[in-house]
Scaffold this active site. Structure first.
Site, PDB file in Angstrom:
ATOM      1  N   HIS A  41      19.444  48.221  32.348  1.00 15.00           N
ATOM      2  CA  HIS A  41      18.257  48.357  33.195  1.00 15.00           C
ATOM      3  C   HIS A  41      18.656  48.857  34.580  1.00 15.00           C
ATOM      4  CE1 HIS A  41      16.354  45.713  30.174  1.00 15.00           C
ATOM      5  NE2 HIS A  41      15.213  46.231  30.604  1.00 15.00           N
ATOM      6  N   LYS A  76      16.801  45.075  38.817  1.00 14.71           N
ATOM      7  CA  LYS A  76      16.443  43.965  37.923  1.00 14.71           C
ATOM      8  C   LYS A  76      17.203  42.696  38.303  1.00 14.71           C
ATOM      9  CE  LYS A  76      15.631  42.779  33.094  1.00 14.71           C
ATOM     10  NZ  LYS A  76      14.320  42.185  33.411  1.00 14.71           N
ATOM     11  N   GLY A 130      14.582  39.990  29.142  1.00 20.39           N
ATOM     12  CA  GLY A 130      13.650  39.311  28.238  1.00 20.39           C
ATOM     13  C   GLY A 130      13.640  39.971  26.866  1.00 20.39           C
TER      14      GLY A 130
HETATM   15  N1  LIG Z   1       7.348  42.244  29.358  1.00 20.92           N
HETATM   16  C1  LIG Z   1       7.485  43.536  29.671  1.00 20.92           C
HETATM   17  O1  LIG Z   1       7.086  44.438  28.900  1.00 20.92           O
HETATM   18  C2  LIG Z   1       8.070  43.894  30.984  1.00 20.92           C
HETATM   19  C3  LIG Z   1       8.458  42.904  31.823  1.00 20.92           C
HETATM   20  N2  LIG Z   1       8.906  43.203  33.069  1.00 20.92           N
HETATM   21  C4  LIG Z   1       9.170  42.043  33.921  1.00 20.92           C
HETATM   22  O2  LIG Z   1       8.159  41.981  34.922  1.00 20.92           O
HETATM   23  C5  LIG Z   1       8.672  41.366  36.077  1.00 20.92           C
HETATM   24  C6  LIG Z   1       8.401  42.238  37.294  1.00 20.92           C
HETATM   25  O3  LIG Z   1       9.153  43.427  37.210  1.00 20.92           O
HETATM   26  P1  LIG Z   1       9.029  44.557  38.334  1.00 20.92           P
HETATM   27  O4  LIG Z   1       7.621  45.009  38.473  1.00 20.92           O
HETATM   28  O5  LIG Z   1      10.092  45.535  38.047  1.00 20.92           O
HETATM   29  O6  LIG Z   1       9.437  43.692  39.634  1.00 20.92           O
HETATM   30  P2  LIG Z   1       8.973  43.884  41.138  1.00 20.92           P
HETATM   31  O7  LIG Z   1       9.874  43.031  41.969  1.00 20.92           O
HETATM   32  O8  LIG Z   1       8.861  45.335  41.464  1.00 20.92           O
HETATM   33  O9  LIG Z   1       7.493  43.275  41.153  1.00 20.92           O
HETATM   34  C7  LIG Z   1       7.178  41.910  41.173  1.00 20.92           C
HETATM   35  C8  LIG Z   1       6.016  41.757  42.127  1.00 20.92           C
HETATM   36  O10 LIG Z   1       5.489  40.436  42.028  1.00 20.92           O
HETATM   37  C9  LIG Z   1       5.303  39.974  43.358  1.00 20.92           C
HETATM   38  N3  LIG Z   1       5.249  38.526  43.416  1.00 20.92           N
HETATM   39  C10 LIG Z   1       6.261  37.632  43.311  1.00 20.92           C
HETATM   40  N4  LIG Z   1       5.790  36.377  43.473  1.00 20.92           N
HETATM   41  C11 LIG Z   1       4.452  36.493  43.687  1.00 20.92           C
HETATM   42  C12 LIG Z   1       3.409  35.552  43.935  1.00 20.92           C
HETATM   43  N5  LIG Z   1       3.657  34.237  44.002  1.00 20.92           N
HETATM   44  N6  LIG Z   1       2.153  36.017  44.116  1.00 20.92           N
HETATM   45  C13 LIG Z   1       1.884  37.334  44.034  1.00 20.92           C
HETATM   46  N7  LIG Z   1       2.840  38.273  43.825  1.00 20.92           N
HETATM   47  C14 LIG Z   1       4.100  37.851  43.638  1.00 20.92           C
HETATM   48  C15 LIG Z   1       6.503  40.543  44.093  1.00 20.92           C
HETATM   49  O11 LIG Z   1       6.339  40.428  45.487  1.00 20.92           O
HETATM   50  P3  LIG Z   1       7.688  40.299  46.401  1.00 20.92           P
HETATM   51  O12 LIG Z   1       8.391  41.591  46.243  1.00 20.92           O
HETATM   52  O13 LIG Z   1       7.132  40.040  47.751  1.00 20.92           O
HETATM   53  O14 LIG Z   1       8.463  39.145  45.847  1.00 20.92           O
HETATM   54  C16 LIG Z   1       6.468  41.965  43.575  1.00 20.92           C
HETATM   55  O15 LIG Z   1       5.526  42.774  44.261  1.00 20.92           O
HETATM   56  C17 LIG Z   1      10.139  41.098  35.797  1.00 20.92           C
HETATM   57  O16 LIG Z   1      10.299  39.771  35.343  1.00 20.92           O
HETATM   58  C18 LIG Z   1      10.470  42.089  34.678  1.00 20.92           C
HETATM   59  O17 LIG Z   1      11.551  41.702  33.888  1.00 20.92           O
HETATM   60  C19 LIG Z   1       9.002  44.463  33.520  1.00 20.92           C
HETATM   61  C20 LIG Z   1       8.648  45.502  32.717  1.00 20.92           C
HETATM   62  C21 LIG Z   1       8.158  45.304  31.372  1.00 20.92           C
HETATM   63  O1  LIG Z   2      12.750  44.410  34.534  1.00 18.74           O
HETATM   64  C1  LIG Z   2      12.411  45.409  33.855  1.00 18.74           C
HETATM   65  O2  LIG Z   2      12.317  46.525  34.339  1.00 18.74           O
HETATM   66  C2  LIG Z   2      12.114  45.195  32.433  1.00 18.74           C
HETATM   67  N1  LIG Z   2      12.058  43.973  32.006  1.00 18.74           N
HETATM   68  C3  LIG Z   2      11.770  43.539  30.696  1.00 18.74           C
HETATM   69  C4  LIG Z   2      12.945  42.791  30.127  1.00 18.74           C
HETATM   70  O3  LIG Z   2      13.498  41.929  30.835  1.00 18.74           O
HETATM   71  O4  LIG Z   2      13.311  43.034  28.985  1.00 18.74           O
HETATM   72  C5  LIG Z   2      11.221  44.631  29.807  1.00 18.74           C
HETATM   73  C6  LIG Z   2      11.730  46.015  30.081  1.00 18.74           C
HETATM   74  O5  LIG Z   2      12.938  46.185  29.420  1.00 18.74           O
HETATM   75  C7  LIG Z   2      11.816  46.348  31.563  1.00 18.74           C
END
Ligand SMILES: NC(=O)C1=CN([C@@H]2O[C@H](COP(=O)(O)OP(=O)(O)OC[C@H]3O[C@@H](n4cnc5c(N)ncnc54)[C@H](OP(=O)(O)O)[C@@H]3O)[C@@H](O)[C@H]2O)C=CC1
Ligand SMILES: O=C(O)C1=N[C@H](C(=O)O)C[C@H](O)C1
Length: 271
Positions: A157, A161, A167
């Site tokens: 990734h 990350k 996950g």
């Molecule tokens: N299941 C799936 O298909 C996928 C899962 N993911 C997962 O999604 C999650 C986020 O990834 P990503 O978007 O890259 O991460 P980012 O850090 O870009 O985004 C997370 C966002 O959530 C905000 N946040 C954190 N805590 C709070 C809160 N209490 N209230 C409101 N907002 C909050 C963060 O703010 P701040 O920066 O201020 O902390 C940030 O803007 C990760 O766990 C990733 O692994 C990602 C892609 C696909």
């Molecule tokens: O953090 C990410 O970007 C992603 N998180 C998920 C994971 O932890 O597997 C899903 C995807 O691979 C992207």
């Protein structure tokens, strides 16, 4: 029929912005609210402008209770502790909660289970069709191949990350363990370092790479003496996760409270 009203929490994040864009483009759903954490720089900005799709008339706010009260579903790709709190709030409001967040501790997962007794929660480490199909293939392969095949899961990734293994890697590990009829927690080898000795038979190994802008790559390797099978997936665009999350939210409408997976949503839980 009126549109399904969705809240995007973590609207300023990589996935948050992609979710806002996806909701704004999808039929049958509308963006009801966009949430960021108190003090975030994005508060007050238009969620659509933040996501690069032009103004949507939805300002980013921190008022979770008001947002959930005005909605049918919540799309949540944030942080484990935040998702646990959002699950509690979703249960109170009776809205569908789609959790894409990864990196949970066991105790946090148990809290989400409790919230799922009161509302519909769909949680998956990967919301894409491709990875969930891959998981089904991995389960099938693990069921067929005997213990002479060592199972290793490799993921890469982007440099931002914060959790490891991903996950998705854990989801694939669970699939492999289910195919073998074993519990992943008893056989996961999540880190190797130093003088490790030979591989423990039956382990499911994980290896983590981080760098650059890689959206997400996963390979499951079945390695025996003299041959190797590799099953893999490459995510090229975060839109696959966002579209899966929207599909999950709409699927959850009117279902009985409970914890569901993306395999349930896609109808591939039993293949
Ligand atoms: N299941 C799936 O298909 C996928 C899962 N993911 C997962 O999604 C999650 C986020 O990834 P990503 O978007 O890259 O991460 P980012 O850090 O870009 O985004 C997370 C966002 O959530 C905000 N946040 C954190 N805590 C709070 C809160 N209490 N209230 C409101 N907002 C909050 C963060 O703010 P701040 O920066 O201020 O902390 C940030 O803007 C990760 O766990 C990733 O692994 C990602 C892609 C696909
Ligand atoms: O953090 C990410 O970007 C992603 N998180 C998920 C994971 O932890 O597997 C899903 C995807 O691979 C992207």
């Amino acid at each position: 029929m009126s549109d399904f009203r969705l809240v995007v929490v973590g609207a300023g994040g990589r996935m948050g912005r992609m979710l806002v864009r996806t909701v704004s483009e999808a039929a049958g759903v509308t963006l009801a609210a966009a949430i960021e954490r108190p003090g975030a720089a994005e508060l007050g900005r238009d969620a659509g402008e933040l996501a690069g799709v032009g103004p949507l008339g939805v300002p980013v706010t921190e008022d979770v209770a008001a947002a959930f009260a005005s909605a049918d579903g919540v799309l949540d790709f944030t942080r484990p502790e935040a998702s646990v709190a959002f699950a509690r709030e979703a249960a109170r409001a009776g809205v569908v909660h789609v959790i894409g967040t990864t990196g949970f501790a066991e105790a946090e997962l148990a809290e989400i289970d409790r919230s799922a007794q009161e509302t519909v929660i769909v949680r998956s480490g990967n919301m894409s069709l491709g990875v969930n199909l891959l998981a089904a293939l991995v389960r099938r392969a693990a069921r067929t191949l005997d213990a002479d095949f060592d199972i290793e899961i490799l993921e890469m990734h982007h440099r931002h990350k914060v959790d490891a293994p991903s996950g998705t890697a854990l989801l694939l590990g669970e699939a492999a363990a289910a195919g073998r009829g074993i519990a992943l927690k008893d056989h996961a080898q999540r880190v190797r370092d130093g003088y490790t000795g030979p591989r423990t038979p039956g382990d499911i190994g994980f290896a983590t790479l981080r760098g650059g802008s890689v959206v997400g790559e996963h390979n499951v390797i079945f390695a025996a003496a003299g041959e190797r099978i590799e099953l893999g997936h490459r995510a090229e665009d975060r839109g696959i996760f966002a579209r899966g999350a929207v599909k999950a939210a709409v699927w959850g409408k009117g279902r009985a409270p409970g914890l569901y997976t993306m395999a349930d949503v896609l109808g591939i839980a039993d293949i």
